[in-house]
Design a protein around this motif. Sequence first.
Motif, PDB file in Angstrom:
ATOM      1  N   GLY A 182       0.325  -9.372   0.947  1.00  0.00           N
ATOM      2  CA  GLY A 182      -0.832  -8.564   0.606  1.00  0.00           C
ATOM      3  C   GLY A 182      -1.855  -9.281  -0.227  1.00  0.00           C
ATOM      4  N   GLN A 183      -1.616 -10.508  -0.647  1.00  0.00           N
ATOM      5  CA  GLN A 183      -2.591 -11.233  -1.435  1.00  0.00           C
ATOM      6  C   GLN A 183      -3.433 -12.082  -0.490  1.00  0.00           C
ATOM      7  OE1 GLN A 183      -2.682 -10.429  -4.703  1.00  0.00           O
ATOM      8  NE2 GLN A 183      -1.042  -9.062  -4.081  1.00  0.00           N
ATOM      9  N   GLN A 184      -4.751 -11.837  -0.452  1.00  0.00           N
ATOM     10  CA  GLN A 184      -5.619 -12.539   0.483  1.00  0.00           C
ATOM     11  C   GLN A 184      -5.716 -13.999   0.064  1.00  0.00           C
ATOM     12  OE1 GLN A 184      -9.387 -10.698   1.143  1.00  0.00           O
ATOM     13  NE2 GLN A 184     -10.256 -12.453   2.200  1.00  0.00           N
ATOM     14  N   ALA A 185      -5.106 -14.909   0.831  1.00  0.00           N
ATOM     15  CA  ALA A 185      -5.104 -16.321   0.485  1.00  0.00           C
ATOM     16  C   ALA A 185      -6.320 -17.031   1.066  1.00  0.00           C
ATOM     17  CB  ALA A 185      -3.822 -16.987   0.992  1.00  0.00           C
ATOM     18  N   ALA A 186      -6.813 -16.599   2.207  1.00  0.00           N
ATOM     19  CA  ALA A 186      -7.932 -17.278   2.864  1.00  0.00           C
ATOM     20  C   ALA A 186      -9.263 -16.759   2.331  1.00  0.00           C
ATOM     21  CB  ALA A 186      -7.857 -17.058   4.369  1.00  0.00           C
ATOM     22  N   THR A 187     -10.264 -17.647   2.341  1.00  0.00           N
ATOM     23  CA  THR A 187     -11.595 -17.221   1.891  1.00  0.00           C
ATOM     24  C   THR A 187     -12.312 -16.435   2.977  1.00  0.00           C
ATOM     25  OG1 THR A 187     -12.470 -19.356   2.638  1.00  0.00           O
ATOM     26  CG2 THR A 187     -11.829 -19.174   0.313  1.00  0.00           C
ATOM     27  N   GLU A 188     -11.870 -16.575   4.213  1.00  0.00           N
ATOM     28  CA  GLU A 188     -12.459 -15.841   5.323  1.00  0.00           C
ATOM     29  C   GLU A 188     -11.365 -15.131   6.103  1.00  0.00           C
ATOM     30  OE1 GLU A 188     -14.758 -18.404   7.754  1.00  0.00           O
ATOM     31  OE2 GLU A 188     -16.192 -18.916   6.162  1.00  0.00           O
ATOM     32  N   CYS A 189     -11.691 -13.944   6.610  1.00  0.00           N
ATOM     33  CA  CYS A 189     -10.730 -13.190   7.411  1.00  0.00           C
ATOM     34  C   CYS A 189     -10.708 -13.727   8.837  1.00  0.00           C
ATOM     35  CB  CYS A 189     -11.105 -11.708   7.426  1.00  0.00           C
ATOM     36  SG  CYS A 189     -10.982 -10.916   5.806  1.00  0.00           S
ATOM     37  N   THR A 190      -9.545 -13.666   9.436  1.00  0.00           N
ATOM     38  CA  THR A 190      -9.389 -14.067  10.831  1.00  0.00           C
ATOM     39  C   THR A 190      -9.075 -12.841  11.676  1.00  0.00           C
ATOM     40  OG1 THR A 190      -7.037 -14.539  10.518  1.00  0.00           O
ATOM     41  CG2 THR A 190      -8.574 -16.359  10.153  1.00  0.00           C
ATOM     42  N   ASP A 191      -9.129 -13.021  12.980  1.00  0.00           N
ATOM     43  CA  ASP A 191      -8.943 -11.881  13.888  1.00  0.00           C
ATOM     44  C   ASP A 191      -7.548 -11.266  13.781  1.00  0.00           C
ATOM     45  OD1 ASP A 191     -11.504 -12.205  14.769  1.00  0.00           O
ATOM     46  OD2 ASP A 191     -10.947 -13.418  16.522  1.00  0.00           O
ATOM     47  N   ASP A 192      -6.563 -12.059  13.357  1.00  0.00           N
ATOM     48  CA  ASP A 192      -5.200 -11.527  13.291  1.00  0.00           C
ATOM     49  C   ASP A 192      -4.904 -10.853  11.954  1.00  0.00           C
ATOM     50  OD1 ASP A 192      -5.343 -13.857  11.851  1.00  0.00           O
ATOM     51  OD2 ASP A 192      -3.299 -14.509  12.356  1.00  0.00           O
ATOM     52  N   MET A 193      -5.894 -10.788  11.069  1.00  0.00           N
ATOM     53  CA  MET A 193      -5.701 -10.133   9.771  1.00  0.00           C
ATOM     54  C   MET A 193      -6.271  -8.726   9.823  1.00  0.00           C
ATOM     55  SD  MET A 193      -6.682 -13.104   7.023  1.00  0.00           S
ATOM     56  CE  MET A 193      -5.922 -14.732   7.076  1.00  0.00           C
ATOM     57  N   PRO A 194      -5.451  -7.692   9.558  1.00  0.00           N
ATOM     58  CA  PRO A 194      -5.970  -6.316   9.584  1.00  0.00           C
ATOM     59  C   PRO A 194      -6.921  -6.052   8.418  1.00  0.00           C
ATOM     60  CG  PRO A 194      -3.715  -6.344   8.795  1.00  0.00           C
ATOM     61  CD  PRO A 194      -4.015  -7.742   9.250  1.00  0.00           C
ATOM     62  N   VAL A 195      -7.851  -5.122   8.621  1.00  0.00           N
ATOM     63  CA  VAL A 195      -8.756  -4.709   7.550  1.00  0.00           C
ATOM     64  C   VAL A 195      -7.935  -4.051   6.442  1.00  0.00           C
ATOM     65  CG1 VAL A 195     -10.705  -3.218   6.942  1.00  0.00           C
ATOM     66  CG2 VAL A 195     -10.660  -4.389   9.161  1.00  0.00           C
ATOM     67  N   ALA A 196      -8.243  -4.381   5.218  1.00  0.00           N
ATOM     68  CA  ALA A 196      -7.526  -3.788   4.086  1.00  0.00           C
ATOM     69  C   ALA A 196      -7.745  -2.285   4.066  1.00  0.00           C
ATOM     70  CB  ALA A 196      -8.001  -4.406   2.780  1.00  0.00           C
ATOM     71  N   PRO A 197      -6.687  -1.482   3.853  1.00  0.00           N
ATOM     72  CA  PRO A 197      -6.843  -0.015   3.857  1.00  0.00           C
ATOM     73  C   PRO A 197      -7.892   0.487   2.873  1.00  0.00           C
ATOM     74  CG  PRO A 197      -4.525  -0.614   3.945  1.00  0.00           C
ATOM     75  CD  PRO A 197      -5.282  -1.894   3.731  1.00  0.00           C
ATOM     76  N   ALA A 198      -7.988  -0.141   1.692  1.00  0.00           N
ATOM     77  CA  ALA A 198      -8.996   0.281   0.711  1.00  0.00           C
ATOM     78  C   ALA A 198     -10.397   0.040   1.248  1.00  0.00           C
ATOM     79  CB  ALA A 198      -8.792  -0.488  -0.598  1.00  0.00           C
ATOM     80  N   ASN A 199     -10.588  -1.087   1.924  1.00  0.00           N
ATOM     81  CA  ASN A 199     -11.888  -1.412   2.509  1.00  0.00           C
ATOM     82  C   ASN A 199     -12.225  -0.427   3.622  1.00  0.00           C
ATOM     83  OD1 ASN A 199     -14.233  -2.754   3.246  1.00  0.00           O
ATOM     84  ND2 ASN A 199     -13.178  -4.380   4.359  1.00  0.00           N
ATOM     85  N   ALA A 200     -11.241  -0.144   4.457  1.00  0.00           N
ATOM     86  CA  ALA A 200     -11.472   0.790   5.560  1.00  0.00           C
ATOM     87  C   ALA A 200     -11.778   2.198   5.056  1.00  0.00           C
ATOM     88  CB  ALA A 200     -10.243   0.816   6.480  1.00  0.00           C
ATOM     89  N   ALA A 201     -11.210   2.556   3.889  1.00  0.00           N
ATOM     90  CA  ALA A 201     -11.427   3.906   3.345  1.00  0.00           C
ATOM     91  C   ALA A 201     -12.769   4.029   2.642  1.00  0.00           C
ATOM     92  CB  ALA A 201     -10.300   4.252   2.374  1.00  0.00           C
ATOM     93  N   GLY A 202     -13.453   2.909   2.386  1.00  0.00           N
ATOM     94  CA  GLY A 202     -14.750   2.953   1.721  1.00  0.00           C
ATOM     95  C   GLY A 202     -14.676   2.828   0.214  1.00  0.00           C
TER      96      GLY A 202
END
Length: 444
Positions: free
Chosen positions: A173-193
């Motif tokens: 659950g700790q975002q290690a990459a500086t950019e998201c890739t296609d295989d990484m799901p959107v974070a639930p908090a981000n999706a919830a707004g």
Amino acid sequence: MLYVLGVLLAVLGIGLSIALHEIGHLVPAKRFGVRVPQYMVGFGPTIWSRRRGETEYGVKAIPLGGYIRMIGMFPPAKDQAEGTMRSSSTGRMSQLIEETRQQALEEVQPGDDGRMFYQLPIWKRIVVMLGGPVMNLLIALVLFTGIFTLHGITVTTPTISSVNECVDIKQMGQQAATECTDDMPVAPANAAGLKPGDTITAINGAPVTTWTDVRTAIRDNLDEPLTMQVERDGATRTLTADPIVLDMPVYTDDGQVERDASGELVTERAGFLGASGSREVEQQPITAVPGLFGDALADTYGLLVKIPQKLVGVAEAAFGSAERDPNGPMSVVGVGRVAGEVASSDVFGDTSDKAILLLSLMGSLNLVLFAFNTIPLLPLDGGHVAGALWEAVKKGWAKVRGLPDPGPVDVAKAMPLAYVVAVAFIGMTLLLVYADIVKPVRLT
């Protein structure tokens, strides 16, 4: 230069803590009339000493402890006290016990009757032996009271500081990459707004006031739909999120991640949202000090219970490739290195922040000295206290049954065990010193 200054401050703090511990023994012993030939800080060769009255005060070369020498620490054998002859002891343990008794009586001089430690009433012996640990407890209480009330403690509030864009499942659950890739799901908090600056006030209808409340509610919710009440720009909003389940680190009661003996993170399956609370330093009222200090003391005893397990991790780090547990035991060498690191690194903030960390380090050290010395085993202070309490039980039972006074408890009989404890302590110290040299604890 700052590193050396930090080490010197740690050495000074350790030496002062040891010196005050021994004063905690010395003052009541003299007050109760016990003759004290020596008061020493450290072990090994004497660096400096001076005699005042009947006591020699001094400093020795190895700063791993200290002692006061009181006459008559152990009572004579019962038959010796009664003036009768005894058969010679043939066993090695019996000889060891007898040698201990003789050493305790070697410095007894004419006129010392009534001034020997074992002749004190039980309660006075307990006061003398607890005087040292209680002094360390008071030092820790003063330091932590100042830190809690004047500086404050770091707390994580339900006000959001950051929201993950996506989730790197491989990193728990700790975002290690500086950019998201296609295989990484959107974070639930981000999706919830959820946005930075939002303050979460309730989850699934239950009010939350701390980040611990928020984290616990999210983790326990697993992957069930979750409703959040948030304050944003003075208005209350309702957001709905769909947490995902990941292998998440387990946290201790004080908010630290839990590690096993080898230093690896302990994990559990838990709900994950992908947002972080804000960290703030809040001054605490004096009424909060007992609870906070009690938690710190309980954590210290908890660490002592886990020392055998922790030492396995220390050995694996010292002689292998494992990393040191930052929450594990250290020797005085390790304390000095940590103090030097705090003093010299900008990571720990400005001068006032570093001073608070160093004071906290000394407070924690004194809590360890208190807890360790209350273990009811000789040669520790707690062993003598245990002997006095056992004597009180025996005398009380004899009085209830109308039997003669059984006399002092022969604490010398526990010396074989005391030597085992001492050897174990020396071995632990050597391991920690070696580990603190070759694989020290790193805070950065």
